[in-house]
Design a protein around this motif. Structure first.
Motif, short mmCIF file in Angstrom:
data_model
loop_
_atom_site.label_atom_id
_atom_site.label_comp_id
_atom_site.label_asym_id
_atom_site.label_seq_id
_atom_site.Cartn_x
_atom_site.Cartn_y
_atom_site.Cartn_z
N ALA A 31 0.71 -1.19 -0.37
CA ALA A 31 0.40 0.21 -0.22
C ALA A 31 0.46 1.09 -0.01
CB ALA A 31 -0.85 -0.05 1.33
N GLY A 32 1.44 1.27 0.63
CA GLY A 32 2.47 2.27 1.32
C GLY A 32 3.53 3.17 0.11
N GLN A 33 3.73 1.14 -0.95
CA GLN A 33 4.52 2.10 -1.63
C GLN A 33 3.95 2.55 -3.10
OE1 GLN A 33 8.33 1.06 -2.02
NE2 GLN A 33 7.64 2.70 -4.14
N LEU A 34 2.85 1.28 -3.42
CA LEU A 34 1.82 2.47 -3.86
C LEU A 34 1.95 3.99 -4.20
CD1 LEU A 34 -0.13 1.50 -6.49
CD2 LEU A 34 -2.11 0.77 -4.81
N VAL A 35 1.31 4.09 -3.33
CA VAL A 35 1.59 5.79 -2.83
C VAL A 35 2.76 6.21 -3.17
CG1 VAL A 35 1.12 7.66 -2.03
CG2 VAL A 35 -0.23 5.87 -1.49
N ASP A 36 3.66 5.85 -3.03
CA ASP A 36 5.13 6.90 -3.24
C ASP A 36 5.15 6.59 -5.08
OD1 ASP A 36 5.42 7.31 -1.02
OD2 ASP A 36 7.00 5.60 -0.63
N ASP A 37 4.74 4.96 -5.29
CA ASP A 37 5.28 5.01 -7.16
C ASP A 37 4.65 6.27 -8.01
OD1 ASP A 37 6.82 2.97 -6.49
OD2 ASP A 37 5.58 1.64 -6.91
N CYS A 38 2.99 6.15 -7.01
CA CYS A 38 2.01 7.43 -7.73
C CYS A 38 2.45 8.41 -8.17
CB CYS A 38 0.58 7.06 -7.48
SG CYS A 38 -0.88 7.84 -8.08
N ARG A 39 3.26 9.14 -7.04
CA ARG A 39 3.72 10.26 -6.86
C ARG A 39 5.10 10.51 -7.60
NH1 ARG A 39 3.97 10.65 -1.59
NH2 ARG A 39 2.09 11.79 -0.77
N ALA A 40 5.04 9.74 -7.55
CA ALA A 40 6.67 9.95 -8.78
C ALA A 40 6.28 10.06 -9.85
CB ALA A 40 7.71 8.62 -8.54
N GLN A 41 5.28 9.09 -10.38
CA GLN A 41 4.41 9.01 -11.49
C GLN A 41 4.07 10.45 -11.65
OE1 GLN A 41 1.43 6.09 -11.87
NE2 GLN A 41 1.52 6.61 -14.60
N LEU A 42 3.37 11.01 -11.26
CA LEU A 42 2.75 12.47 -11.82
C LEU A 42 3.90 13.31 -11.44
CD1 LEU A 42 -0.21 12.02 -8.41
CD2 LEU A 42 -0.63 11.83 -11.14
N ASP A 43 4.39 13.39 -10.36
CA ASP A 43 5.77 14.07 -10.36
C ASP A 43 6.72 14.05 -12.19
OD1 ASP A 43 5.78 14.89 -8.46
OD2 ASP A 43 7.66 14.39 -7.42
N ASP A 44 6.79 13.05 -12.40
CA ASP A 44 7.30 12.47 -13.98
C ASP A 44 6.49 13.11 -15.36
OD1 ASP A 44 9.42 11.41 -12.69
OD2 ASP A 44 9.05 9.28 -13.27
N LEU A 45 5.00 12.72 -15.12
CA LEU A 45 4.33 13.05 -16.34
C LEU A 45 4.00 14.43 -15.99
CD1 LEU A 45 1.05 10.54 -15.70
CD2 LEU A 45 2.74 10.27 -17.16
N ALA A 46 4.28 15.04 -15.15
CA ALA A 46 3.19 16.68 -15.83
C ALA A 46 2.31 16.75 -16.39
CB ALA A 46 4.99 17.44 -15.64
N LEU A 47 1.66 16.50 -16.54
CA LEU A 47 -0.08 16.71 -16.61
C LEU A 47 -1.13 17.45 -16.30
CD1 LEU A 47 -1.30 12.83 -16.09
CD2 LEU A 47 -0.30 13.71 -17.80
N PRO A 48 -1.08 18.40 -17.93
CA PRO A 48 -2.05 19.65 -17.27
C PRO A 48 -2.80 19.27 -16.49
CG PRO A 48 -1.63 18.57 -19.97
CD PRO A 48 -1.16 17.84 -18.80
N ALA A 49 -3.45 20.63 -15.94
CA ALA A 49 -4.73 20.69 -14.54
C ALA A 49 -6.27 20.00 -16.24
CB ALA A 49 -4.55 22.01 -14.38
N GLY A 50 -6.75 19.17 -15.12
CA GLY A 50 -8.33 19.15 -15.93
C GLY A 50 -8.13 17.60 -15.92
N SER A 51 -6.58 17.13 -16.23
CA SER A 51 -6.31 15.84 -17.11
C SER A 51 -7.10 14.79 -17.01
CB SER A 51 -4.88 15.58 -17.50
OG SER A 51 -4.76 16.68 -18.32
#
Length: 122
Positions: A31-51
Motif C-alpha cells: 500500500a505505501g509503496q503504491l502511493v509513493d510510486d504514484c507520487r513519483a509518476q505524477l511528478d514525471d508526467l506533469a499532466l496539464p490541470a484537468g487531465s
C-alpha cells in the motif's frame, strides 16, 4: 513517459501515460509503496490541470483495507496535482472490499459495478 512497471510482493503496477494499472494483490505489504510510486509518476508526467488520471484495478485479485486506504490516498494525491482521478474496479476483489467498507461514494468510479447493491456515483 514510456510505460514503466514496478513489482512488489504479489503485485505488478504498470505506470502508463494516463494513469496506472494494478495486477495481483493490493494489500498492507504494498500500500505505501503504491502511493509513493504514484507520487513519483505524477511528478514525471506533469499532466496539464484537468487531465484524467485512471487507476485501473481490473487485474486486482485481492485487496484489503490497507489497499483501499492507499487507493483513497492515491485519489487525493491525484487531485492535489489538479487532475481528475477515475477508478476502474471491474475486479470482484475490489468490489468486495469497497462494498464491505461502504466507501463507494468516496471514490470517483469509471465503471458501473456488475453486482447489484453496489452503488456507483455518476
Amino acid at each position: 513517459m514510456s510505460t514503466m512497471t514496478t513489482t512488489h510482493t504479489g503485485t505488478l503496477v504498470a505506470h502508463l501515460s494516463t494513469g496506472l494499472s494494478c495486477h495481483g494483490e493490493v494489500d498492507i505489504a504494498v500500500a505505501g509503496q503504491l502511493v509513493d510510486d504514484c507520487r513519483a509518476q505524477l511528478d514525471d508526467l506533469a499532466l496539464p490541470a484537468g487531465s484524467v488520471f485512471v487507476v485501473d484495478l481490473s487485474g486486482v485479485t485481492f485487496m484489503d483495507s490497507a489497499g483501499l486506504e492507499a487507493l483513497l490516498e492515491v485519489q487525493e494525491l491525484v487531485e492535489e496535482y489538479d487532475l481528475v482521478c477515475r477508478v476502474r474496479r471491474s475486479s470482484p476483489a475490489v468490489q468486495r472490499i469497497v462494498e464491505l467498507a461502504e466507501r463507494s461514494e468516496q471514490l470517483a468510479w469509471l465503471d458501473v459495478p456488475s453486482r447489484p447493491g453496489l452503488v456507483s456515483p455518476a
